[in-house]
Design a protein around this motif. Sequence first.
Motif, mmCIF file in Angstrom:
data_model
loop_
_atom_site.group_PDB
_atom_site.id
_atom_site.type_symbol
_atom_site.label_atom_id
_atom_site.label_comp_id
_atom_site.label_asym_id
_atom_site.label_seq_id
_atom_site.Cartn_x
_atom_site.Cartn_y
_atom_site.Cartn_z
ATOM 1 N N SER A 1 3.342 0.486 2.290
ATOM 2 C CA SER A 1 2.068 -0.075 2.760
ATOM 3 C C SER A 1 2.020 -1.587 2.605
ATOM 4 O O SER A 1 1.345 -2.278 3.361
ATOM 5 C CB SER A 1 0.887 0.575 2.028
ATOM 6 O OG SER A 1 0.912 0.250 0.655
ATOM 7 N N THR A 2 2.763 -2.127 1.635
ATOM 8 C CA THR A 2 2.768 -3.571 1.398
ATOM 9 C C THR A 2 4.160 -4.192 1.522
ATOM 10 O O THR A 2 4.302 -5.399 1.532
ATOM 11 C CB THR A 2 2.269 -3.883 -0.025
ATOM 12 O OG1 THR A 2 3.184 -3.287 -0.971
ATOM 13 C CG2 THR A 2 0.874 -3.350 -0.245
ATOM 14 N N ASP A 21 7.248 -0.250 -1.472
ATOM 15 C CA ASP A 21 5.972 0.378 -1.147
ATOM 16 C C ASP A 21 5.746 0.115 0.339
ATOM 17 O O ASP A 21 5.589 -1.034 0.755
ATOM 18 C CB ASP A 21 4.864 -0.258 -1.995
ATOM 19 C CG ASP A 21 3.484 0.256 -1.650
ATOM 20 O OD1 ASP A 21 3.251 0.710 -0.504
ATOM 21 O OD2 ASP A 21 2.617 0.185 -2.534
#
Length: 129
Positions: free
Chosen positions: A81-82, A79
């Motif tokens: 974003s993380t 992911d």
Amino acid sequence: MDKFSVVVGAGTRRSAKDDAVPFPHRWTPEGVTVEADFTGAHLLHLAAAGCVLNDIYREADALGIRVDGVEVRASGDFDESTWSSTGIVYAVAVDTPAPPEELTRLLDRVDEVAEIPRAIRAGATVERA
């Protein structure tokens, strides 16, 4: 799910590609080959694939199953974003004269005992000292 793909091979399944990197290996006299980029994501997948390859040789030896070659491909994504892993998928090819049911028993055993996949599945903390 073939992002950040890696391939490890040994025996009859060693890579012949020019960019494959050879490493010594305790279970095979000719060593292993690694096809992977040098990023953290690839190295995580390489740890899982390398562990599975090693454990195939170790568990085959314990079960009396001859293994002529092994190739493990691992891949997965993150992911963005993380940078949390969205999971790792691995596939195994084994050259062996063993009957299919013995190979299945071997691969089931390896999936159960392989240390790095087990650690990843369980989760772990990582802290700077």
